[in-house]
Design a protein around this motif. Sequence first.
Motif, PDB file in Angstrom:
ATOM      1  N   GLY A 162     -18.728  11.001  11.261  1.00  0.00           N
ATOM      2  CA  GLY A 162     -18.739  11.310  12.683  1.00  0.00           C
ATOM      3  C   GLY A 162     -19.243  12.724  12.902  1.00  0.00           C
ATOM      4  O   GLY A 162     -19.458  13.469  11.950  1.00  0.00           O
ATOM      5  N   THR A 198     -11.373  10.772  12.063  1.00  0.00           N
ATOM      6  CA  THR A 198     -12.019   9.485  11.858  1.00  0.00           C
ATOM      7  C   THR A 198     -11.069   8.615  11.050  1.00  0.00           C
ATOM      8  O   THR A 198     -10.527   9.052  10.035  1.00  0.00           O
ATOM      9  CB  THR A 198     -13.354   9.636  11.104  1.00  0.00           C
ATOM     10  OG1 THR A 198     -14.255  10.398  11.917  1.00  0.00           O
ATOM     11  CG2 THR A 198     -13.967   8.279  10.794  1.00  0.00           C
ATOM     12  N   SER A 247     -10.137  13.889  19.295  1.00  0.00           N
ATOM     13  CA  SER A 247     -10.923  12.679  19.521  1.00  0.00           C
ATOM     14  C   SER A 247     -10.834  11.839  18.253  1.00  0.00           C
ATOM     15  O   SER A 247     -10.608  12.358  17.154  1.00  0.00           O
ATOM     16  CB  SER A 247     -12.376  13.004  19.867  1.00  0.00           C
ATOM     17  OG  SER A 247     -13.118  13.292  18.706  1.00  0.00           O
ATOM     18  N   TRP A 273     -12.656   8.665  16.040  1.00  0.00           N
ATOM     19  CA  TRP A 273     -13.662   7.664  15.694  1.00  0.00           C
ATOM     20  C   TRP A 273     -12.993   6.650  14.785  1.00  0.00           C
ATOM     21  O   TRP A 273     -12.091   7.006  14.011  1.00  0.00           O
ATOM     22  CB  TRP A 273     -14.823   8.306  14.946  1.00  0.00           C
ATOM     23  CG  TRP A 273     -15.891   8.892  15.819  1.00  0.00           C
ATOM     24  CD1 TRP A 273     -15.709   9.680  16.921  1.00  0.00           C
ATOM     25  CD2 TRP A 273     -17.300   8.755  15.642  1.00  0.00           C
ATOM     26  NE1 TRP A 273     -16.925  10.043  17.426  1.00  0.00           N
ATOM     27  CE2 TRP A 273     -17.924   9.483  16.667  1.00  0.00           C
ATOM     28  CE3 TRP A 273     -18.094   8.091  14.706  1.00  0.00           C
ATOM     29  CZ2 TRP A 273     -19.307   9.556  16.799  1.00  0.00           C
ATOM     30  CZ3 TRP A 273     -19.477   8.175  14.835  1.00  0.00           C
ATOM     31  CH2 TRP A 273     -20.068   8.895  15.877  1.00  0.00           C
ATOM     32  N   ASP A 333     -11.931   6.847  20.800  1.00  0.00           N
ATOM     33  CA  ASP A 333     -13.071   7.330  21.584  1.00  0.00           C
ATOM     34  C   ASP A 333     -14.355   6.598  21.219  1.00  0.00           C
ATOM     35  O   ASP A 333     -15.135   6.230  22.092  1.00  0.00           O
ATOM     36  CB  ASP A 333     -13.281   8.831  21.343  1.00  0.00           C
ATOM     37  CG  ASP A 333     -12.135   9.647  21.865  1.00  0.00           C
ATOM     38  OD1 ASP A 333     -11.997   9.734  23.094  1.00  0.00           O
ATOM     39  OD2 ASP A 333     -11.365  10.176  21.048  1.00  0.00           O
ATOM     40  N   THR A 334     -14.580   6.417  19.929  1.00  0.00           N
ATOM     41  CA  THR A 334     -15.844   5.844  19.452  1.00  0.00           C
ATOM     42  C   THR A 334     -15.562   4.895  18.299  1.00  0.00           C
ATOM     43  O   THR A 334     -14.792   5.226  17.397  1.00  0.00           O
ATOM     44  CB  THR A 334     -16.809   6.952  18.989  1.00  0.00           C
ATOM     45  OG1 THR A 334     -17.035   7.840  20.096  1.00  0.00           O
ATOM     46  CG2 THR A 334     -18.133   6.390  18.522  1.00  0.00           C
ATOM     47  N   ILE A 377     -22.828   2.131  17.100  1.00  0.00           N
ATOM     48  CA  ILE A 377     -21.881   3.164  17.522  1.00  0.00           C
ATOM     49  C   ILE A 377     -21.603   2.905  19.001  1.00  0.00           C
ATOM     50  O   ILE A 377     -22.511   2.952  19.826  1.00  0.00           O
ATOM     51  CB  ILE A 377     -22.456   4.568  17.299  1.00  0.00           C
ATOM     52  CG1 ILE A 377     -22.723   4.799  15.819  1.00  0.00           C
ATOM     53  CG2 ILE A 377     -21.526   5.632  17.874  1.00  0.00           C
ATOM     54  CD1 ILE A 377     -23.484   6.080  15.500  1.00  0.00           C
ATOM     55  N   ILE A 378     -20.333   2.598  19.303  1.00  0.00           N
ATOM     56  CA  ILE A 378     -19.937   2.260  20.665  1.00  0.00           C
ATOM     57  C   ILE A 378     -18.979   3.344  21.162  1.00  0.00           C
ATOM     58  O   ILE A 378     -17.901   3.538  20.595  1.00  0.00           O
ATOM     59  CB  ILE A 378     -19.219   0.891  20.730  1.00  0.00           C
ATOM     60  CG1 ILE A 378     -20.031  -0.200  20.042  1.00  0.00           C
ATOM     61  CG2 ILE A 378     -18.828   0.537  22.154  1.00  0.00           C
ATOM     62  CD1 ILE A 378     -21.222  -0.687  20.786  1.00  0.00           C
ATOM     63  N   HIS A 379     -19.381   4.024  22.218  1.00  0.00           N
ATOM     64  CA  HIS A 379     -18.516   5.050  22.812  1.00  0.00           C
ATOM     65  C   HIS A 379     -17.622   4.375  23.852  1.00  0.00           C
ATOM     66  O   HIS A 379     -18.125   3.827  24.841  1.00  0.00           O
ATOM     67  CB  HIS A 379     -19.345   6.168  23.436  1.00  0.00           C
ATOM     68  CG  HIS A 379     -20.216   6.860  22.446  1.00  0.00           C
ATOM     69  ND1 HIS A 379     -19.718   7.718  21.481  1.00  0.00           N
ATOM     70  CD2 HIS A 379     -21.558   6.801  22.241  1.00  0.00           C
ATOM     71  CE1 HIS A 379     -20.705   8.156  20.739  1.00  0.00           C
ATOM     72  NE2 HIS A 379     -21.835   7.623  21.167  1.00  0.00           N
TER      73      HIS A 379
END
Length: 156
Positions: free
Chosen positions: A24, A74, A100, A102, A126-127, A152-154
């Motif tokens: 990330g 992550t 955040s 991931w 978040d992602t 990669i999906i936010h």
Amino acid sequence: MSTLNPNLTTFNVLDIRRGTTVDGPGLRTSIYLAGCRHACPGCHNPDSWDFNAGTPMTVDEILEVVREEDFDVTLTGGDPLMHPHTLPLLTAAIRSLGKSIWLYTGYTISQIRLNPALRRAVADIDTIVEGPFILALRDTDLIFRGSANQRIIHLR
């Protein structure tokens, strides 16, 4: 939400990589959780498939490392979504620190949206880097992904 006690909930942790840049954007604390049933041919980490591998760690013990490092987080593995009923305890605790998150998963976003437990499990994410690794689509030029089908999906 689960009635599980986050102080007693444990995850088998394969590794915690501090200050990594490969899972990330920026410096991150990557937490590798044990367990995966996708069994993708060519997986770079097949040792992570075993749900009993690694070291049991409580949510509080994992949070101690996250606080100490003070990087965004992550979650990877294995596949963190193989723990849909307990993962929200960990992600809510990480989110409470203002980090955040991931998450890497072999599930697709469509599969996640169709499954209520998986939807709840990603509520604080978040992602997502989603989709199974497909050896025939392997592409070493992709950033934060191993094969061209992965996206990669936010979410936030």
